[in-house]
Write an enzyme that holds these catalytic residues in place. Structure first.
Site, PDB file in Angstrom:
ATOM      1  N   TYR A 152       0.816  -1.219   0.000  1.00  0.00           N
ATOM      2  CA  TYR A 152       0.000   0.000   0.000  1.00  0.00           C
ATOM      3  C   TYR A 152       0.851   1.271   0.000  1.00  0.00           C
ATOM      4  O   TYR A 152       0.701   2.116  -0.894  1.00  0.00           O
ATOM      5  CB  TYR A 152      -0.991  -0.015   1.172  1.00  0.00           C
ATOM      6  CG  TYR A 152      -1.807   1.252   1.261  1.00  0.00           C
ATOM      7  CD1 TYR A 152      -2.866   1.475   0.382  1.00  0.00           C
ATOM      8  CD2 TYR A 152      -1.500   2.242   2.196  1.00  0.00           C
ATOM      9  CE1 TYR A 152      -3.608   2.657   0.449  1.00  0.00           C
ATOM     10  CE2 TYR A 152      -2.229   3.418   2.268  1.00  0.00           C
ATOM     11  CZ  TYR A 152      -3.286   3.617   1.391  1.00  0.00           C
ATOM     12  OH  TYR A 152      -4.006   4.789   1.447  1.00  0.00           O
ATOM     13  N   LYS A 156       1.379   4.145  -3.107  1.00  0.00           N
ATOM     14  CA  LYS A 156       1.104   5.584  -2.968  1.00  0.00           C
ATOM     15  C   LYS A 156       2.388   6.409  -3.173  1.00  0.00           C
ATOM     16  O   LYS A 156       2.312   7.538  -3.672  1.00  0.00           O
ATOM     17  CB  LYS A 156       0.482   5.877  -1.597  1.00  0.00           C
ATOM     18  CG  LYS A 156      -0.895   5.245  -1.392  1.00  0.00           C
ATOM     19  CD  LYS A 156      -1.968   5.888  -2.266  1.00  0.00           C
ATOM     20  CE  LYS A 156      -3.367   5.392  -1.883  1.00  0.00           C
ATOM     21  NZ  LYS A 156      -4.441   6.072  -2.636  1.00  0.00           N
TER      22      LYS A 156
HETATM   23  N1  LIG Z   1      -9.275   6.250   5.238  1.00  0.00           N
HETATM   24  C1  LIG Z   1      -8.005   6.554   5.476  1.00  0.00           C
HETATM   25  O1  LIG Z   1      -7.546   6.543   6.631  1.00  0.00           O
HETATM   26  C2  LIG Z   1      -7.112   6.953   4.338  1.00  0.00           C
HETATM   27  C3  LIG Z   1      -5.852   7.495   4.659  1.00  0.00           C
HETATM   28  C4  LIG Z   1      -5.010   7.874   3.634  1.00  0.00           C
HETATM   29  C5  LIG Z   1      -5.410   7.741   2.315  1.00  0.00           C
HETATM   30  N2  LIG Z   1      -6.630   7.205   2.015  1.00  0.00           N
HETATM   31  C6  LIG Z   1      -7.003   7.090   0.611  1.00  0.00           C
HETATM   32  O2  LIG Z   1      -8.234   7.755   0.408  1.00  0.00           O
HETATM   33  C7  LIG Z   1      -8.921   7.155  -0.696  1.00  0.00           C
HETATM   34  C8  LIG Z   1     -10.341   6.846  -0.278  1.00  0.00           C
HETATM   35  O3  LIG Z   1     -10.272   5.943   0.808  1.00  0.00           O
HETATM   36  P1  LIG Z   1     -11.503   5.711   1.804  1.00  0.00           P
HETATM   37  O4  LIG Z   1     -10.967   5.782   3.161  1.00  0.00           O
HETATM   38  O5  LIG Z   1     -12.663   6.550   1.443  1.00  0.00           O
HETATM   39  O6  LIG Z   1     -11.802   4.168   1.466  1.00  0.00           O
HETATM   40  P2  LIG Z   1     -13.150   3.345   1.317  1.00  0.00           P
HETATM   41  O7  LIG Z   1     -14.179   3.848   2.249  1.00  0.00           O
HETATM   42  O8  LIG Z   1     -12.728   1.935   1.369  1.00  0.00           O
HETATM   43  O9  LIG Z   1     -13.632   3.723  -0.167  1.00  0.00           O
HETATM   44  C9  LIG Z   1     -12.828   3.388  -1.257  1.00  0.00           C
HETATM   45  C10 LIG Z   1     -13.545   3.778  -2.528  1.00  0.00           C
HETATM   46  O10 LIG Z   1     -12.730   3.402  -3.657  1.00  0.00           O
HETATM   47  C11 LIG Z   1     -13.551   2.639  -4.521  1.00  0.00           C
HETATM   48  N3  LIG Z   1     -12.794   1.712  -5.347  1.00  0.00           N
HETATM   49  C12 LIG Z   1     -11.969   0.710  -4.963  1.00  0.00           C
HETATM   50  N4  LIG Z   1     -11.511   0.047  -6.037  1.00  0.00           N
HETATM   51  C13 LIG Z   1     -12.049   0.663  -7.126  1.00  0.00           C
HETATM   52  C14 LIG Z   1     -11.955   0.451  -8.515  1.00  0.00           C
HETATM   53  N5  LIG Z   1     -11.236  -0.551  -9.032  1.00  0.00           N
HETATM   54  N6  LIG Z   1     -12.616   1.289  -9.346  1.00  0.00           N
HETATM   55  C15 LIG Z   1     -13.364   2.302  -8.852  1.00  0.00           C
HETATM   56  N7  LIG Z   1     -13.533   2.530  -7.536  1.00  0.00           N
HETATM   57  C16 LIG Z   1     -12.868   1.718  -6.685  1.00  0.00           C
HETATM   58  C17 LIG Z   1     -14.530   1.923  -3.623  1.00  0.00           C
HETATM   59  O11 LIG Z   1     -15.600   1.429  -4.389  1.00  0.00           O
HETATM   60  P3  LIG Z   1     -16.458   0.115  -3.927  1.00  0.00           P
HETATM   61  O12 LIG Z   1     -17.523   0.619  -3.010  1.00  0.00           O
HETATM   62  O13 LIG Z   1     -16.977  -0.420  -5.221  1.00  0.00           O
HETATM   63  O14 LIG Z   1     -15.496  -0.820  -3.239  1.00  0.00           O
HETATM   64  C18 LIG Z   1     -14.897   3.059  -2.688  1.00  0.00           C
HETATM   65  O15 LIG Z   1     -15.816   3.931  -3.301  1.00  0.00           O
HETATM   66  C19 LIG Z   1      -8.099   5.926  -1.098  1.00  0.00           C
HETATM   67  O16 LIG Z   1      -7.288   6.245  -2.216  1.00  0.00           O
HETATM   68  C20 LIG Z   1      -7.240   5.663   0.133  1.00  0.00           C
HETATM   69  O17 LIG Z   1      -6.021   5.020  -0.194  1.00  0.00           O
HETATM   70  C21 LIG Z   1      -7.490   6.804   3.008  1.00  0.00           C
END
Ligand SMILES: NC(=O)c1ccc[n+]([C@@H]2O[C@H](COP(=O)([O-])OP(=O)(O)OC[C@H]3O[C@@H](n4cnc5c(N)ncnc54)[C@H](OP(=O)(O)O)[C@@H]3O)[C@@H](O)[C@H]2O)c1
Length: 231
Positions: A152, A156
């Site tokens: 992961y 990134k």
């Molecule tokens: N939450 C954290 O603490 C955190 C911290 C740093 C960075 N981030 C980054 O923030 C971003 C959003 O994360 P989040 O926390 O909101 O995660 P999340 O709640 O798991 O949501 C992830 C989203 O990405 C979508 N997705 C995954 N694979 C996909 C694909 N192949 N095509 C299109 N959509 C896809 C998912 O769709 P489905 O519903 O279809 O699965 C969902 O809408 C990510 O890039 C993550 O790495 C998150």
């Protein structure tokens, strides 16, 4: 040409992406909410699927003829199994990179023609503080301990380099490209990893909303709420 800014957010059906989409709409933008599941009010868009991305481009081209803001938010953690150094499953690593890195490049390349038709296009890549080589190599940083995933943060960190390369290439065309660290938010992403976090998706979305709407966007930066994140 309509003066309303057109924004596309990938992975906008839940979590930080949904908060970004709602926030951009609240700022008066026309938001295309990408979702690999499709559904009401969303545009079917799986960032790992060439056909899906091609169809999404055709749909946005037909509806609006251009794109002003692209938020590459879709991302996966890949879980912890098969991701720790010494226990690496190459398939897990490939899956993580396919979404978090190749997915961003696939979507960016496909939408560039529409971004070039917009006025002052902005690409915002949702990266992670875990991508910081400076923080990861600091023995005093919180990232220094625990059972640490490898794929992961590597995906990134590669995304950050992709951000810099696009920023340099597109600067002469007035298109800005930045990476953001949304901070550790209590979305499904975190709960799936067994984490309980108080920071909300809306708080995580704030830095994206800032970059999407600030009068003069920087380019080639890696930022969080309170300023630059060290590469
Ligand atoms: N939450 C954290 O603490 C955190 C911290 C740093 C960075 N981030 C980054 O923030 C971003 C959003 O994360 P989040 O926390 O909101 O995660 P999340 O709640 O798991 O949501 C992830 C989203 O990405 C979508 N997705 C995954 N694979 C996909 C694909 N192949 N095509 C299109 N959509 C896809 C998912 O769709 P489905 O519903 O279809 O699965 C969902 O809408 C990510 O890039 C993550 O790495 C998150």
């Amino acid at each position: 040409m309509s003066t309303t800014r057109i924004a596309l957010v990938t992975g906008a059906n839940r979590g930080i992406g949904a908060a970004i989409a709602a926030g951009l709409a609240a700022q008066g933008m026309t938001v295309v909410a990408g979702s690999r599941g499709g559904g009401p009010g969303t545009l079917r868009l799986d960032v790992t699927d060439d056909d899906s991305v091609r169809d999404a481009v055709a749909e946005v081209a037909g509806r609006y003829g251009r794109l002003d803001v692209l938020v590459n938010n879709a991302g996966i953690s890949g879980g912890i199994d098969g991701q720790v150094s010494g226990e690496i499953d190459p398939e897990v690593m490939r899956t993580v990179f396919e979404t978090n890195l190749f997915g961003v490049v696939r979507v960016t390349e496909a939408f560039l023609p529409l971004l070039r038709k917009g006025d002052g296009g902005r690409i915002i890549n949702v990266s992670s503080g875990t991508a910081s080589l400076t923080w990861q190599s600091d023995p005093g940083h919180a990232f220094a301990s625990g059972r640490l995933p490898l794929a992961y943060p590597a995906s990134k960190a590669a995304l950050n380099m992709v951000t810099v390369m696009y920023a340099k290439t597109l600067a002469s065309e007035g298109i800005t490209v930045n990476a953001v660290a949304p901070g550790a938010c209590g979305t499904d992403f975190a709960t799936d990893l067994g984490l309980s976090l108080e920071r909300t998706a809306e708080q995580g979305a704030a830095i994206v909303l800032h970059l999407a709407t600030v009068a003069e966007s920087p380019t080639g930066t890696f930022v969080q709420d309170d300023g630059p994140v060290p590469w």
